[in-house]
Design an enzyme around this catalytic site. Sequence first.
Site, PDB file in Angstrom:
ATOM      1  N   HIS A   1      50.791  73.116  -3.728  1.00 18.45           N
ATOM      2  CA  HIS A   1      50.143  72.313  -2.684  1.00 18.45           C
ATOM      3  C   HIS A   1      49.506  71.030  -3.217  1.00 18.45           C
ATOM      4  O   HIS A   1      48.679  70.428  -2.539  1.00 18.45           O
ATOM      5  CB  HIS A   1      49.114  73.168  -1.930  1.00 18.45           C
ATOM      6  CG  HIS A   1      49.735  74.271  -1.128  1.00 18.45           C
ATOM      7  ND1 HIS A   1      49.032  75.324  -0.597  1.00 18.45           N
ATOM      8  CD2 HIS A   1      51.038  74.476  -0.758  1.00 18.45           C
ATOM      9  CE1 HIS A   1      49.848  76.138   0.064  1.00 18.45           C
ATOM     10  NE2 HIS A   1      51.078  75.655  -0.029  1.00 18.45           N
TER      11      HIS A   1
ATOM     12  N   CYS B   1      45.978  50.629  -2.026  1.00 17.60           N
ATOM     13  CA  CYS B   1      46.905  50.547  -3.152  1.00 17.60           C
ATOM     14  C   CYS B   1      46.849  49.145  -3.772  1.00 17.60           C
ATOM     15  O   CYS B   1      47.014  48.143  -3.052  1.00 17.60           O
ATOM     16  CB  CYS B   1      48.315  50.857  -2.652  1.00 17.60           C
ATOM     17  SG  CYS B   1      49.603  50.652  -3.887  1.00 17.60           S
TER      18      CYS B   1
ATOM     19  N   ASN C   1      43.379  91.447  -4.071  1.00 13.30           N
ATOM     20  CA  ASN C   1      42.661  90.594  -3.114  1.00 13.30           C
ATOM     21  C   ASN C   1      41.349  91.265  -2.714  1.00 13.30           C
ATOM     22  O   ASN C   1      41.255  92.493  -2.658  1.00 13.30           O
ATOM     23  CB  ASN C   1      43.539  90.396  -1.863  1.00 13.30           C
ATOM     24  CG  ASN C   1      43.419  89.009  -1.273  1.00 13.30           C
ATOM     25  OD1 ASN C   1      43.460  88.018  -2.014  1.00 13.30           O
ATOM     26  ND2 ASN C   1      43.251  88.910   0.025  1.00 13.30           N
TER      27      ASN C   1
HETATM   28  C1  BJW Z   1      39.346  86.944  -3.216  1.00 16.06           C
HETATM   29  C2  BJW Z   1      38.173  86.593  -3.820  1.00 16.06           C
HETATM   30  C3  BJW Z   1      38.040  87.010  -5.134  1.00 16.06           C
HETATM   31  C4  BJW Z   1      38.046  85.809  -1.889  1.00 16.06           C
HETATM   32  N1  BJW Z   1      39.030  87.692  -5.717  1.00 16.06           N
HETATM   33  N2  BJW Z   1      40.334  87.620  -3.700  1.00 16.06           N
HETATM   34  C5  BJW Z   1      56.933  80.057   8.595  1.00 16.06           C
HETATM   35  C6  BJW Z   1      56.289  80.753   9.596  1.00 16.06           C
HETATM   36  C7  BJW Z   1      55.240  80.170  10.298  1.00 16.06           C
HETATM   37  C8  BJW Z   1      54.781  78.874  10.013  1.00 16.06           C
HETATM   38  C9  BJW Z   1      55.403  78.193   9.007  1.00 16.06           C
HETATM   39  C10 BJW Z   1      56.471  78.771   8.315  1.00 16.06           C
HETATM   40  N3  BJW Z   1      56.889  77.897   7.395  1.00 16.06           N
HETATM   41  C11 BJW Z   1      56.085  76.792   7.451  1.00 16.06           C
HETATM   42  C12 BJW Z   1      55.209  76.926   8.447  1.00 16.06           C
HETATM   43  C13 BJW Z   1      54.153  75.927   8.845  1.00 16.06           C
HETATM   44  C14 BJW Z   1      52.950  75.933   7.943  1.00 16.06           C
HETATM   45  C15 BJW Z   1      52.303  77.298   7.946  1.00 16.06           C
HETATM   46  O1  BJW Z   1      52.420  78.084   7.030  1.00 16.06           O
HETATM   47  N4  BJW Z   1      51.529  77.581   8.969  1.00 16.06           N
HETATM   48  C16 BJW Z   1      50.826  78.856   9.039  1.00 16.06           C
HETATM   49  C17 BJW Z   1      49.351  78.593   9.220  1.00 16.06           C
HETATM   50  C18 BJW Z   1      51.447  79.761  10.050  1.00 16.06           C
HETATM   51  N5  BJW Z   1      53.311  75.544   6.594  1.00 16.06           N
HETATM   52  C19 BJW Z   1      53.399  74.275   6.227  1.00 16.06           C
HETATM   53  O2  BJW Z   1      53.206  73.374   7.037  1.00 16.06           O
HETATM   54  C20 BJW Z   1      53.803  73.986   4.800  1.00 16.06           C
HETATM   55  N6  BJW Z   1      54.899  73.100   4.818  1.00 16.06           N
HETATM   56  C21 BJW Z   1      56.170  73.529   5.020  1.00 16.06           C
HETATM   57  O3  BJW Z   1      56.464  74.699   4.997  1.00 16.06           O
HETATM   58  O4  BJW Z   1      57.068  72.510   5.268  1.00 16.06           O
HETATM   59  C22 BJW Z   1      58.276  72.843   5.943  1.00 16.06           C
HETATM   60  C23 BJW Z   1      57.961  73.151   7.419  1.00 16.06           C
HETATM   61  C24 BJW Z   1      57.034  72.373   8.095  1.00 16.06           C
HETATM   62  C25 BJW Z   1      56.706  72.687   9.434  1.00 16.06           C
HETATM   63  C26 BJW Z   1      57.300  73.791  10.061  1.00 16.06           C
HETATM   64  C27 BJW Z   1      58.215  74.552   9.347  1.00 16.06           C
HETATM   65  C28 BJW Z   1      58.548  74.231   8.013  1.00 16.06           C
HETATM   66  C29 BJW Z   1      52.673  73.264   4.077  1.00 16.06           C
HETATM   67  C30 BJW Z   1      51.478  74.102   3.907  1.00 16.06           C
HETATM   68  C31 BJW Z   1      50.401  73.322   3.137  1.00 16.06           C
HETATM   69  C32 BJW Z   1      49.083  74.048   3.126  1.00 16.06           C
HETATM   70  N7  BJW Z   1      48.068  73.210   2.638  1.00 16.06           N
HETATM   71  C33 BJW Z   1      46.701  73.724   2.523  1.00 16.06           C
HETATM   72  C34 BJW Z   1      45.662  72.588   2.685  1.00 16.06           C
HETATM   73  C35 BJW Z   1      45.660  71.567   1.677  1.00 16.06           C
HETATM   74  C36 BJW Z   1      44.927  71.985   0.434  1.00 16.06           C
HETATM   75  C37 BJW Z   1      43.562  71.403   0.325  1.00 16.06           C
HETATM   76  O5  BJW Z   1      43.123  70.548   1.087  1.00 16.06           O
HETATM   77  O6  BJW Z   1      42.917  71.894  -0.572  1.00 16.06           O
HETATM   78  O7  BJW Z   1      46.568  74.463   1.328  1.00 16.06           O
HETATM   79  S1  BJW Z   1      46.275  74.896   3.776  1.00 16.06           S
HETATM   80  C38 BJW Z   1      45.228  75.868   2.773  1.00 16.06           C
HETATM   81  O8  BJW Z   1      45.767  77.199   2.858  1.00 16.06           O
HETATM   82  C39 BJW Z   1      45.428  75.366   1.344  1.00 16.06           C
HETATM   83  C40 BJW Z   1      45.735  76.663   0.619  1.00 16.06           C
HETATM   84  O9  BJW Z   1      46.465  76.425  -0.556  1.00 16.06           O
HETATM   85  C41 BJW Z   1      46.467  77.485   1.658  1.00 16.06           C
HETATM   86  C42 BJW Z   1      46.471  78.949   1.405  1.00 16.06           C
HETATM   87  O10 BJW Z   1      45.173  79.476   1.491  1.00 16.06           O
HETATM   88  P1  BJW Z   1      44.753  80.663   0.515  1.00 16.06           P
HETATM   89  O11 BJW Z   1      44.839  80.221  -0.869  1.00 16.06           O
HETATM   90  O12 BJW Z   1      45.518  81.872   0.875  1.00 16.06           O
HETATM   91  O13 BJW Z   1      43.194  80.792   0.842  1.00 16.06           O
HETATM   92  P2  BJW Z   1      42.446  81.605   2.019  1.00 16.06           P
HETATM   93  O14 BJW Z   1      41.085  81.035   2.128  1.00 16.06           O
HETATM   94  O15 BJW Z   1      43.262  81.668   3.232  1.00 16.06           O
HETATM   95  O16 BJW Z   1      42.363  83.095   1.466  1.00 16.06           O
HETATM   96  C43 BJW Z   1      41.619  83.454   0.331  1.00 16.06           C
HETATM   97  C44 BJW Z   1      41.793  84.968   0.104  1.00 16.06           C
HETATM   98  O17 BJW Z   1      41.154  85.306  -1.111  1.00 16.06           O
HETATM   99  C45 BJW Z   1      41.159  85.844   1.202  1.00 16.06           C
HETATM  100  O18 BJW Z   1      42.116  86.805   1.630  1.00 16.06           O
HETATM  101  C46 BJW Z   1      39.979  86.533   0.508  1.00 16.06           C
HETATM  102  O19 BJW Z   1      39.814  87.894   0.904  1.00 16.06           O
HETATM  103  C47 BJW Z   1      40.406  86.487  -0.932  1.00 16.06           C
HETATM  104  N8  BJW Z   1      39.298  86.396  -1.874  1.00 16.06           N
HETATM  105  N9  BJW Z   1      37.409  85.852  -2.896  1.00 16.06           N
HETATM  106  C48 BJW Z   1      40.150  87.986  -4.981  1.00 16.06           C
HETATM  107  N10 BJW Z   1      36.913  86.715  -5.829  1.00 16.06           N
HETATM  108 ZN    ZN Z   2      51.392  51.270  -2.505  1.00 21.31          ZN
END
Ligand code: BJW
Ligand code: ZN
Length: 242
Positions: free
Chosen positions: A114, A144, A213
């Site tokens: 990401h 830029c 997790n």
């Molecule tokens: C602990 C703990 C401890 C706490 N020890 N555990 C297929 C189906 C449906 C939708 C889609 C699909 N394919 C694509 C999509 C669309 C979309 C998507 O997924 N939407 C869903 C919401 C349904 N995906 C996209 O748009 C992606 N692009 C793509 O696929 O392009 C092609 C396409 C586009 C459109 C349609 C179809 C295809 C891009 C996704 C980019 C995500 N970006 C982000 C934000 C930017 C980052 C930033 O600003 O920092 O990235 S979203 C945000 O979520 C961030 C993270 O990397 C990402 C994942 O979150 P993560 O890491 O799982 O964190 P949390 O907070 O959700 O969970 C933390 C967990 O840890 C919890 O469970 C806690 O219990 C646990 N925890 N402490 C162990 N100490």
């Molecule tokens: Zn530029």
Amino acid sequence: MDTLRIDKDTRLLVLTGAGVSAESGIPTFRGGNGLWENHPVEQVASPEGFREDPSLVWRFYSQRRAGAAPCQPNPGHRAMAEWERKLGDRFLLATQNVDGLHRVAGNQQLVELHGNLFTTRCSRCTREPFEDRLAYPDGTVPLCGQCGGKLRPHIVWFGEVLDERNLLRVGEFLAREDTRLVFLAVGTSGAVYPAAGFVQAARELGGETWLVNADPADNTLLFQHFVRGRSGEVLPALVTID
Ligand code: BJW
Ligand code: ZN
């Protein structure tokens, strides 16, 4: 506690999410004190949001940079760096985290799915993304130096495609036939694709699948083993490498 055994005929693909950095003081996205509670996702983490209000987006990412800059890797990150040292090319770490802490901990076989919080790129021209640790003063949208277009964080926002070279690298590691595959996901809610689909791909290729997790993830049922706990406490004792 279960132990995950890695012998010389095994390769390990690890997928990490925000939970892994929680013990380093970096907020997660979803749930209780998650970042998305206070910041509407579509405004700060989508290309439409950036077009509408780039200043809001830069305020959000400037705060994130300032918050993450002093954070250090925790025992979970260090355990994964140790696995890489022992396994060499039988190890790959794919992270959804943008905080860079895996690299600080020593991982090099690393795919940042990401993007990276401390990297900036131009939203208009093809200039290479560059390291940028600045937190811009309130309201400033940096421009830029080469084309005058708006700069933006080098982050994959919702609706944007992931770098296909990164997905290819993960796909190639998954598909290798020289060793047995183990897939381990840590600290991720399993809500965001394509990363949330890696477990399915690993299962289809005959891999053994593990989830560590703090809470159940959206896709927990797809894993063969679920260890509930904090990654900094669980990971250092989870894996034995023969
Ligand atoms: C602990 C703990 C401890 C706490 N020890 N555990 C297929 C189906 C449906 C939708 C889609 C699909 N394919 C694509 C999509 C669309 C979309 C998507 O997924 N939407 C869903 C919401 C349904 N995906 C996209 O748009 C992606 N692009 C793509 O696929 O392009 C092609 C396409 C586009 C459109 C349609 C179809 C295809 C891009 C996704 C980019 C995500 N970006 C982000 C934000 C930017 C980052 C930033 O600003 O920092 O990235 S979203 C945000 O979520 C961030 C993270 O990397 C990402 C994942 O979150 P993560 O890491 O799982 O964190 P949390 O907070 O959700 O969970 C933390 C967990 O840890 C919890 O469970 C806690 O219990 C646990 N925890 N402490 C162990 N100490
Ligand atoms: Zn530029």
